[in-house]
Design a protein around this motif. Structure first.
Motif, PDB file in Angstrom:
ATOM      1  N   ARG A   1      66.243   0.299  99.983  1.00  0.00           N
ATOM      2  CA  ARG A   1      67.335   0.497 100.940  1.00  0.00           C
ATOM      3  C   ARG A   1      66.876   1.236 102.193  1.00  0.00           C
ATOM      4  NH1 ARG A   1      69.623   1.581  95.928  1.00  0.00           N
ATOM      5  NH2 ARG A   1      69.535   3.841  96.215  1.00  0.00           N
ATOM      6  N   GLY A   2      65.657   1.781 102.173  1.00  0.00           N
ATOM      7  CA  GLY A   2      65.100   2.440 103.349  1.00  0.00           C
ATOM      8  C   GLY A   2      65.589   3.854 103.573  1.00  0.00           C
ATOM      9  N   TRP A   3      66.190   4.480 102.551  1.00  0.00           N
ATOM     10  CA  TRP A   3      66.654   5.868 102.696  1.00  0.00           C
ATOM     11  C   TRP A   3      66.844   6.473 101.312  1.00  0.00           C
ATOM     12  CZ3 TRP A   3      70.026   9.691 101.458  1.00  0.00           C
ATOM     13  CH2 TRP A   3      70.139  10.778 102.346  1.00  0.00           C
ATOM     14  N   GLY A   4      66.431   7.716 101.176  1.00  0.00           N
ATOM     15  CA  GLY A   4      66.651   8.414  99.917  1.00  0.00           C
ATOM     16  C   GLY A   4      66.098   9.818  99.972  1.00  0.00           C
ATOM     17  N   ARG A   5      66.589  10.638  99.059  1.00  0.00           N
ATOM     18  CA  ARG A   5      66.135  12.021  98.959  1.00  0.00           C
ATOM     19  C   ARG A   5      65.938  12.374  97.481  1.00  0.00           C
ATOM     20  NH1 ARG A   5      65.686  11.026 103.576  1.00  0.00           N
ATOM     21  NH2 ARG A   5      66.565  12.101 105.399  1.00  0.00           N
ATOM     22  N   ILE A   6      64.784  12.936  97.178  1.00  0.00           N
ATOM     23  CA  ILE A   6      64.509  13.467  95.841  1.00  0.00           C
ATOM     24  C   ILE A   6      64.086  14.913  96.007  1.00  0.00           C
ATOM     25  CG2 ILE A   6      63.072  13.302  93.779  1.00  0.00           C
ATOM     26  CD1 ILE A   6      62.772  10.304  94.367  1.00  0.00           C
ATOM     27  N   VAL A   7      64.732  15.793  95.265  1.00  0.00           N
ATOM     28  CA  VAL A   7      64.441  17.224  95.350  1.00  0.00           C
ATOM     29  C   VAL A   7      64.170  17.753  93.945  1.00  0.00           C
ATOM     30  CG1 VAL A   7      65.290  19.506  96.020  1.00  0.00           C
ATOM     31  CG2 VAL A   7      65.915  17.489  97.377  1.00  0.00           C
ATOM     32  N   PHE A   8      63.065  18.457  93.784  1.00  0.00           N
ATOM     33  CA  PHE A   8      62.760  19.154  92.537  1.00  0.00           C
ATOM     34  C   PHE A   8      63.073  20.639  92.736  1.00  0.00           C
ATOM     35  CE2 PHE A   8      60.308  15.329  92.185  1.00  0.00           C
ATOM     36  CZ  PHE A   8      60.224  15.055  90.822  1.00  0.00           C
ATOM     37  N   VAL A   9      63.920  21.178  91.880  1.00  0.00           N
ATOM     38  CA  VAL A   9      64.213  22.611  91.937  1.00  0.00           C
ATOM     39  C   VAL A   9      63.179  23.314  91.062  1.00  0.00           C
ATOM     40  CG1 VAL A   9      65.914  24.433  91.577  1.00  0.00           C
ATOM     41  CG2 VAL A   9      66.656  22.161  92.357  1.00  0.00           C
ATOM     42  N   SER A  10      62.181  23.854  91.707  1.00  0.00           N
ATOM     43  CA  SER A  10      61.080  24.524  91.026  1.00  0.00           C
ATOM     44  C   SER A  10      61.391  26.027  90.962  1.00  0.00           C
ATOM     45  CB  SER A  10      59.766  24.234  91.763  1.00  0.00           C
ATOM     46  OG  SER A  10      58.679  24.835  91.128  1.00  0.00           O
ATOM     47  N   SER A  11      60.441  26.863  91.287  1.00  0.00           N
ATOM     48  CA  SER A  11      60.637  28.321  91.204  1.00  0.00           C
ATOM     49  C   SER A  11      59.466  29.019  91.869  1.00  0.00           C
ATOM     50  CB  SER A  11      60.708  28.750  89.738  1.00  0.00           C
ATOM     51  OG  SER A  11      60.609  30.156  89.600  1.00  0.00           O
ATOM     52  N   GLU A  12      59.697  30.239  92.319  1.00  0.00           N
ATOM     53  CA  GLU A  12      58.576  31.038  92.810  1.00  0.00           C
ATOM     54  C   GLU A  12      57.559  31.277  91.699  1.00  0.00           C
ATOM     55  OE1 GLU A  12      57.947  34.412  91.946  1.00  0.00           O
ATOM     56  OE2 GLU A  12      59.762  34.900  90.819  1.00  0.00           O
TER      57      GLU A  12
END
Length: 261
Positions: free
Chosen positions: A128-139
């Motif tokens: 689709r030519g658009w997307g967001r993937i976010v990993f919530v990691s940590s310090e």
């Protein structure tokens, strides 16, 4: 800056409380359709009631640390525009007393859940030519805790996957980033500090501040972050406005990690 997610469908894993729930509130307020997730039907139903966004909030009860429940999620929801890999477990345990089964449990929940979900939804985003993937990691991915080495290992793994996947999706319009919270006043941390609140008679915020000074003395803000402060970064990095940021590890750690980068 006007962040608008109207018409976007968002998955937030592990979102019946804490940072995930705060992110769900933010996405809904900005017009998105949101699927929240927890292991138990009761928790998911209660979170949906609290969110109160009518037809724009959906629930999925299942343990995404298992392949079977990930497959069930994918069957029920074939496509997402935004995926927030937030599910995670933590707990203090000495390295020499941590059995293989705990290493595997942490790995399956904190790492493989994000691998499976991202692997399923990223191709559609790219088409689709658009997307967001976010990993919530940590310090803790950078500042490995001596008493939670198995946890720190999983959070570092998330950074590797996030960076590599961003490169794999180069030029597709899909960005992949990690967000690294520091000490955050979530429900879990609040419960951990509750005995000290009862012992001292001080407020939760005051006890948390003392904890930060004792155990995270490098903190620049000298307090715990709120779940909303972390969620704000998640929303921004998921927005159209963040289109030039990918493959990044974005700290919301209050300056705990001793680095200028």
């Amino acid at each position: 800056m006007n962040i608008d997610f109207t018409g976007r469908k968002v998955l937030i894993t592990g979102s019946t409380s804490g940072i995930g729930f705060a992110a769900a509130q933010g996405f809904l307020a900005a017009g998105a359709d949101v699927v929240i997730n927890g292991r138990k039907d009761e928790r998911v139903s209660l979170a949906m009631e609290r969110l109160g966004a009518g037809s724009r909030v959906f629930g999925f009860a299942g343990d995404l640390g298992t392949a079977d429940d990930c497959d069930r999620l994918i069957d029920e929801h074939p496509a997402f525009d935004i995926v927030i890999n937030n599910i995670g477990i933590y707990g203090l345990q000495d390295f020499f007393e941590t059995p293989d089964s705990e290493w595997d449990r942490f790995f399956q929940t904190n790492v493989m859940s994000g691998v499976r979900v991202s692997r399923a939804y990223a191709p559609g985003m790219a088409e689709r030519g658009w997307g967001r993937i976010v990993f919530v990691s940590s310090e803790s991915a950078l500042n490995i805790p001596h008493d939670m080495i198995h946890y720190g290992f999983t959070k570092t793994s998330q950074l590797s996957i996030s960076r590599g996947l961003a490169k794999r999706l180069a030029g597709t319009g899909v960005t992949v980033n990690s967000v690294l919270p520091g000490p955050t006043l979530s429900e879990g941390v609040s419960q951990m500090l509750q005995s000290e609140v009862e012992r001292t008679g001080e407020s939760l915020e005051a006890v948390a501040k003392s904890f930060i000074k004792s155990h995270r003395s490098s903190s620049i803000i000298q307090r715990a972050s709120s779940v909303e402060e972390v969620a704000n970064m998640i929303l921004y990095i998921s927005s159209n406005q963040a289109s030039a940021t990918t493959g990044a590890a974005l700290r919301v750690d209050g300056g705990v990690v001793e680095t200028i980068a």
